[in-house]
Design a protein around this motif. Structure first.
Motif, mmCIF file in Angstrom:
data_model
loop_
_atom_site.group_PDB
_atom_site.id
_atom_site.type_symbol
_atom_site.label_atom_id
_atom_site.label_comp_id
_atom_site.label_asym_id
_atom_site.label_seq_id
_atom_site.Cartn_x
_atom_site.Cartn_y
_atom_site.Cartn_z
ATOM 1 N N ASP A 1 0.845 -1.189 0.000
ATOM 2 C CA ASP A 1 0.000 0.000 0.000
ATOM 3 C C ASP A 1 0.884 1.244 0.000
ATOM 4 O OD1 ASP A 1 -1.729 2.111 0.608
ATOM 5 O OD2 ASP A 1 -2.988 0.875 1.911
ATOM 6 N N ALA B 1 -5.726 -0.655 -1.895
ATOM 7 C CA ALA B 1 -5.063 0.327 -2.746
ATOM 8 C C ALA B 1 -3.935 -0.369 -3.506
ATOM 9 C CB ALA B 1 -4.521 1.468 -1.891
ATOM 10 N N LYS C 1 -4.154 -0.274 4.661
ATOM 11 C CA LYS C 1 -4.087 1.000 5.381
ATOM 12 C C LYS C 1 -4.926 2.077 4.688
ATOM 13 C CE LYS C 1 -0.323 3.260 4.843
ATOM 14 N NZ LYS C 1 1.099 3.692 4.911
ATOM 15 N N SER C 2 -4.739 2.256 3.401
ATOM 16 C CA SER C 2 -5.519 3.245 2.651
ATOM 17 C C SER C 2 -6.919 2.695 2.408
ATOM 18 C CB SER C 2 -4.846 3.558 1.318
ATOM 19 O OG SER C 2 -3.545 4.069 1.516
ATOM 20 N N ARG C 3 -7.929 3.532 2.627
ATOM 21 C CA ARG C 3 -9.304 3.089 2.475
ATOM 22 C C ARG C 3 -10.048 3.963 1.472
ATOM 23 N NH1 ARG C 3 -8.525 -0.773 2.524
ATOM 24 N NH2 ARG C 3 -10.738 -1.316 2.403
ATOM 25 N N GLY D 1 -0.423 4.284 -0.666
ATOM 26 C CA GLY D 1 -1.319 5.422 -0.556
ATOM 27 C C GLY D 1 -2.228 5.559 -1.765
ATOM 28 N N HIS D 2 -3.002 6.636 -1.779
ATOM 29 C CA HIS D 2 -3.996 6.833 -2.827
ATOM 30 C C HIS D 2 -3.390 7.239 -4.170
ATOM 31 C CE1 HIS D 2 -6.595 6.932 0.716
ATOM 32 N NE2 HIS D 2 -7.612 6.750 -0.089
ATOM 33 N N ASP E 1 -10.682 3.178 9.323
ATOM 34 C CA ASP E 1 -9.351 2.575 9.436
ATOM 35 C C ASP E 1 -9.485 1.215 10.095
ATOM 36 O OD1 ASP E 1 -6.575 2.192 9.643
ATOM 37 O OD2 ASP E 1 -6.583 3.078 11.645
#
Length: 287
Positions: free
Chosen positions: A184, A201, A275-277, A186-187, A283
């Protein structure tokens, strides 16, 4: 840190089966401690294996801690073993799939399994390899890791912060990319697609680089066995990449999930894969 490196050097002289036993003993102790990593592992396994009983998931988590500790103790082989010893410790199954692509760009899609660094170094003895790494904060440690990854003169590495251009150039120059796409980040540059049924992600770097270089993508993974590892290289994916980034990411995760289900305890469960949703989702791991 230098003291730890010295300890790992000493471990490199031990037979593989002895390191296996040491890893089992230490792993059993570490698995029993109420650490943040244990919490992350419990959350991940509850998400991906909801039909398993809590007791079964705990058994798997203990096995995973053992596999992770064994991997850490085995870095002595990765850093100090001779070419011949490394070849004896890490066999390659399916090398013919890579050989069949001589003259064509190729990406080895290597998810996060224990033994991934040993496998990457081993395959570099068969073909020139380029890989991407994360720079360490400690300059001495960063220089040490770089030197050990390049110690056979069979590959090149680029820092993640350098972007993809140097890697793409190396691919076009005949290096095979050993690429780890399943964490992951991040976005940014990610899409949410299923992994074990959970939206995760997922970066689109694999299909983008394959499209940019017309590279074949061969899934691969290391499998830890009683006397060493086997690096399994699977046939190249057909009709990949497509023109649909989401479809490509979905397919990649499905391939990695199938690999992980063959050896669940050897896949990395101690990092925050979810972790990223997506917007609005809570979370999973707590603050």
């Amino acid at each position: 840190m230098k003291l730890l490196v010295g300890l790992v050097w000493l471990l490199s002289w031990l037979p593989f089966r002895v390191v296996t036993v040491l890893g089992w003993l230490i792993g059993q102790v570490i698995a029993a401690l109420p650490t943040s990593r244990r919490h992350i592992g419990e959350v991940n396994l509850r998400l991906v294996l909801p039909d398993w009983s809590p007791a079964a998931r705990q058994r798997l988590l203990r096995q995973h801690f053992v596999a992770m500790i064994q991997m850490l103790l085995e870095y002595g082989y990765c850093w100090f073993a001779s070419r011949d010893r490394l070849k004896a410790l890490v066999r390659i199954e399916g090398l013919e799939h890579l050989r069949a692509l001589d003259g064509r760009n190729a990406i080895l899609m290597a998810p996060h399994f224990t033994g991934l660094d040993l496998a990457g170094l081993r395959v570099s003895l068969e073909t020139p390899v380029v890989s991407i790494y994360s720079v360490q904060k400690d300059p001495w440690l960063d220089a040490f890791f770089r030197a050990k990854r390049l110690r056979f003169g069979t590959g090149i590495i680029f820092a993640r912060r350098q972007g993809t251009r140097p890697t793409l150039r190396a691919l076009k120059d005949g290096y095979r990319l050993y690429y780890l796409p399943d964490q992951d980040f991040g976005h940014r540059d990610s899409v949410f697609v299923p992994f074990f049924g959970v939206p995760a992600a997922t970066i689109g770097g694999l299909s983008r680089m394959a499209a940019a270089t017309q590279a074949a993508v061969l899934p691969c993974y290391p499998r830890r066995e009683a006397d060493g590892y086997t690096l399994v290289i699977e046939p190249a994916l057909t009709d990949f990449p497509s023109n649909d980034l989401v479809a490509d990411a979905t397919r990649m995760n499905a391939v990695i999930e199938a690999q992980a289900r063959r050896q669940l305890h050897q896949y990395f469960w101690l990092h925050k894969r979810f972790k990223s949703r997506p917007p609005g989702e809570p979370d999973f791991y707590g603050k």
